[in-house]
Write a protein that holds these residues in place. Structure first.
Motif, mmCIF file in Angstrom:
data_model
loop_
_atom_site.group_PDB
_atom_site.id
_atom_site.type_symbol
_atom_site.label_atom_id
_atom_site.label_comp_id
_atom_site.label_asym_id
_atom_site.label_seq_id
_atom_site.Cartn_x
_atom_site.Cartn_y
_atom_site.Cartn_z
ATOM 1 N N GLU A 60 0.811 -1.209 0.000
ATOM 2 C CA GLU A 60 0.000 0.000 0.000
ATOM 3 C C GLU A 60 0.847 1.263 0.000
ATOM 4 O O GLU A 60 0.377 2.332 -0.356
ATOM 5 N N GLN A 91 -7.227 8.997 3.645
ATOM 6 C CA GLN A 91 -7.221 7.606 3.188
ATOM 7 C C GLN A 91 -8.610 7.171 2.752
ATOM 8 O O GLN A 91 -8.774 6.487 1.740
ATOM 9 N N THR A 128 -1.836 4.138 -0.126
ATOM 10 C CA THR A 128 -1.938 5.173 0.901
ATOM 11 C C THR A 128 -1.528 6.517 0.300
ATOM 12 O O THR A 128 -0.957 6.572 -0.792
ATOM 13 N N GLU A 171 -9.827 5.715 -0.998
ATOM 14 C CA GLU A 171 -10.546 4.450 -1.150
ATOM 15 C C GLU A 171 -11.892 4.654 -1.841
ATOM 16 O O GLU A 171 -12.334 3.811 -2.618
ATOM 17 N N SER A 178 -4.878 -1.122 -3.716
ATOM 18 C CA SER A 178 -4.890 -0.287 -2.516
ATOM 19 C C SER A 178 -3.620 0.553 -2.438
ATOM 20 O O SER A 178 -2.526 0.079 -2.769
#
Length: 327
Positions: free
Chosen positions: A123, A246, A265, A250, A263
């Motif tokens: 991530e 975050q 960050t 998403e 995914s």
């Protein structure tokens, strides 16, 4: 040991007051100094530590459970946390030598590498070009989503702008949420973001055309008339918190085609910016200035390898290209 750590923490907090260090960085140094004392033992004399002692401390930290991570089996500290802790205690020992608290810096004899765990979590690594383009495409589409519901609860334009800023410019998440409307200005027809970074440093970064358009659309239609000077607001009209970013990523990711989705960050998007700018042969110093680093060597931490990159570089070798025909 405790007294030396306390005096060092007083120093770094004083630097935060004068602007030489950001308050967040000073608190990280303070936390790592306390961790060093706990791992070495409060009764240990700082000047007695050897390179082997430092190795043992670094390994103990690497195996220390990370309470922030809830993934089953993910108990070890990440490689980036290990590297940060190593830098923190290295700074402490460097000051200890200058202050005369120790005669020899034991960090010079330490051998444990910060990346012993095997690299960053997926991530936090850079997205591939296809994955990044999928995310950027989803962020762009949010500008044309039909307006429905209450104006103060429509976050599509804000979410799209956040992802575009993170992916195109790679700011730290703290820099993003700290941004104010007044930090964006125009000079000679070019839109700039004056980013207030670590250590009180600022940098003026030009916005790519698509990002500048998304900014204007958000300011005109998405932000609303509120007294808060913050650029990015929650649906309640308050400055967006770091932890909310975050969730925004998403939310936008759910609009990406499954084959392009992965995914990531905010820090992973910072890696993505650096990796693809450098892979596209953008000047290293320009990339350094975009990311807000004081030293070119720091770029190595933010630059990930891309599959097939070496093959492409060799196919397009500048010394082996056919000369252009004369006009």
């Amino acid at each position: 040991m405790v007294e030396a750590a306390d005096r060092y923490v007083e120093l770094v907090r004083a630097k935060a007051v004068t602007g030489a260090l950001s308050p967040a960085t000073a608190e990280v140094y303070a936390r790592d100094a306390a961790t060093l004392v706990a791992l070495a033992g409060e009764s240990t004399v700082l000047d007695d530590l050897t390179g082997e002692d430092v190795d043992a401390i670094l390994l103990a930290f690497a195996r220390k459970p990370d309470g922030r991570r809830v993934v089953p089996g993910a108990g070890l500290q990440s490689a980036s946390s290990q590297a940060r802790f190593r830098r923190s205690i290295s700074a402490l020992f460097k000051h200890a030598v200058l202050a005369g608290w120790v005669q020899i810096n034991p960090m010079a004899m330490a051998t444990v590498m910060a990346r012993e765990r095997g690299g960053l979590r997926a991530e936090r690594r850079a997205l591939t070009r296809e994955q990044a383009q999928g995310l950027v495409g989803a962020a762009r589409e949010l500008q044309s989503v039909p307006e429905q519901g209450r104006r103060d609860q429509r976050m599509e334009l804000r979410d799209g702008l956040i992802v575009l800023l993170l992916t195109a410019l790679g700011p730290r998440v703290s820099e993003l949420v700290r941004a104010n409307v007044e930090d964006f200005f125009t000079n000679d027809g070019v839109r700039y973001w004056r980013i207030f970074g670590k250590g009180g440093r600022t940098r003026d970064v030009p916005l790519p055309a698509d990002v500048a358009v998304a900014l204007e659309v958000y300011l005109e239609r998405g932000r609303g008339e509120v007294a808060d000077k913050a650029l990015l607001l929650s649906w309640r009209g308050r400055r967006l918190a770091r932890g909310d970013v975050q969730a925004v990523i998403e939310r936008v990711q759910r609009r990406v085609a499954p084959e392009q989705r992965r995914s990531v960050t905010p820090h992973g998007l910072r890696h993505t910016t650096a990796t693809h700018l450098l892979a596209d042969a953008v000047d290293m110093d320009a990339v350094r200035r975009v990311l807000g680093h004081s030293d070119l060597s720091t770029l190595g931490r933010y630059r990930d390898e891309l599959p097939g990159e070496l093959e492409v570089a060799m196919r397009a070798h500048p010394l082996l290209r056919a000369p252009k025909p004369e006009a």
